[in-house]
Design an enzyme around this catalytic site. Structure first.
Site, PDB file in Angstrom:
ATOM      1  N   GLY A 133       1.562   3.670  -3.091  1.00  0.00           N
ATOM      2  CA  GLY A 133       0.678   4.747  -3.506  1.00  0.00           C
ATOM      3  C   GLY A 133       0.159   5.611  -2.377  1.00  0.00           C
ATOM      4  O   GLY A 133      -0.496   6.621  -2.608  1.00  0.00           O
ATOM      5  N   HIS A 134       0.430   5.235  -1.118  1.00  0.00           N
ATOM      6  CA  HIS A 134      -0.156   5.953   0.039  1.00  0.00           C
ATOM      7  C   HIS A 134       0.916   6.214   1.088  1.00  0.00           C
ATOM      8  O   HIS A 134       0.943   5.512   2.096  1.00  0.00           O
ATOM      9  CB  HIS A 134      -1.274   5.118   0.649  1.00  0.00           C
ATOM     10  CG  HIS A 134      -2.198   5.884   1.537  1.00  0.00           C
ATOM     11  ND1 HIS A 134      -1.959   6.077   2.873  1.00  0.00           N
ATOM     12  CD2 HIS A 134      -3.366   6.503   1.287  1.00  0.00           C
ATOM     13  CE1 HIS A 134      -2.958   6.749   3.406  1.00  0.00           C
ATOM     14  NE2 HIS A 134      -3.827   7.015   2.462  1.00  0.00           N
ATOM     15  N   PHE A 135       1.672   7.034   1.087  1.00  0.00           N
ATOM     16  CA  PHE A 135       2.060   7.968   0.040  1.00  0.00           C
ATOM     17  C   PHE A 135       3.532   7.715  -0.210  1.00  0.00           C
ATOM     18  O   PHE A 135       4.271   7.557   0.764  1.00  0.00           O
ATOM     19  CB  PHE A 135       1.828   9.406   0.484  1.00  0.00           C
ATOM     20  CG  PHE A 135       0.390   9.683   0.889  1.00  0.00           C
ATOM     21  CD1 PHE A 135      -0.578   9.902  -0.078  1.00  0.00           C
ATOM     22  CD2 PHE A 135       0.012   9.688   2.226  1.00  0.00           C
ATOM     23  CE1 PHE A 135      -1.894  10.167   0.285  1.00  0.00           C
ATOM     24  CE2 PHE A 135      -1.301   9.945   2.595  1.00  0.00           C
ATOM     25  CZ  PHE A 135      -2.256  10.177   1.623  1.00  0.00           C
ATOM     26  N   VAL A 149       2.056   6.543   5.063  1.00  0.00           N
ATOM     27  CA  VAL A 149       1.084   6.490   6.156  1.00  0.00           C
ATOM     28  C   VAL A 149       0.169   5.308   5.873  1.00  0.00           C
ATOM     29  O   VAL A 149      -0.397   5.206   4.778  1.00  0.00           O
ATOM     30  CB  VAL A 149       0.254   7.788   6.241  1.00  0.00           C
ATOM     31  CG1 VAL A 149      -0.816   7.671   7.320  1.00  0.00           C
ATOM     32  CG2 VAL A 149       1.152   8.984   6.512  1.00  0.00           C
ATOM     33  N   VAL A 180       0.815  -1.217   0.000  1.00  0.00           N
ATOM     34  CA  VAL A 180       0.000   0.000   0.000  1.00  0.00           C
ATOM     35  C   VAL A 180       0.851   1.271   0.000  1.00  0.00           C
ATOM     36  O   VAL A 180       0.422   2.311  -0.490  1.00  0.00           O
ATOM     37  CB  VAL A 180      -0.985  -0.032   1.183  1.00  0.00           C
ATOM     38  CG1 VAL A 180      -0.269   0.153   2.511  1.00  0.00           C
ATOM     39  CG2 VAL A 180      -2.080   0.987   1.007  1.00  0.00           C
TER      40      VAL A 180
END
EC number: 4.2.1.59
Length: 145
Positions: free
Chosen positions: A47-49, A54, A44
């Protein structure tokens, strides 16, 4: 009390969506204490971030629901292999208090507060280093598949 091999017996989720690493305590029909280690290798974070990783709040909520699923299946003495599934049915009173970042160990403490007609309700909190991260009331439904 339960490692990832034992957890997979009670949850149909698999990598990359199995979000419980270990169950520390479980009292059938009452509560569960489980955790997830957050590493920079979580998919994850692509893309986050990318420049400020986070762990998404929605993933914390899903991890709580998975902990509730383990408690529910264990309490009912059922597994997905028995043709049963424990579905995330609803959520109320969600609050996010702290960011979760790589290196954190998130503990999920979920207590059963009711079960009626196959719908179970839990009060859940997530903590890191004894600091509140997220709290929510989660509902799950036991269904045959």
């Amino acid at each position: 009390m339960m490692d990832s091999v034992q957890i997979r017996k009670y949850l149909p989720h698999r990598y990359p969506f199995l979000l419980i690493d270990r169950v520390v305590e479980l009292v059938e029909g009452d509560y569960i204490l489980a955790y997830k280690n957050i590493t920079i290798n979580e998919e994850v974070f692509q893309g986050h971030f990318p420049n400020y990783p986070v762990f998404p709040g929605v993933m914390l909520i899903e991890a709580m629901a998975q902990a509730c699923g383990v408690l529910g299946f264990k309490t009912m003495d059922k597994t997905p292999d028995d043709g049963s599934i424990y579905l995330f049915a609803g959520i109320d009173n969600v609050r996010f208090k702290r960011q979760v970042i790589p290196g954190d160990r998130v503990f999920f403490n979920c207590k059963k507060i009711s079960d009626k007609r196959g719908i179970w309700k839990f009060e859940c909190v997530a903590t890191v280093d004894d600091q509140l991260v997220t709290s929510a009331t989660i509902m799950c439904a036991d269904r045959s598949i």
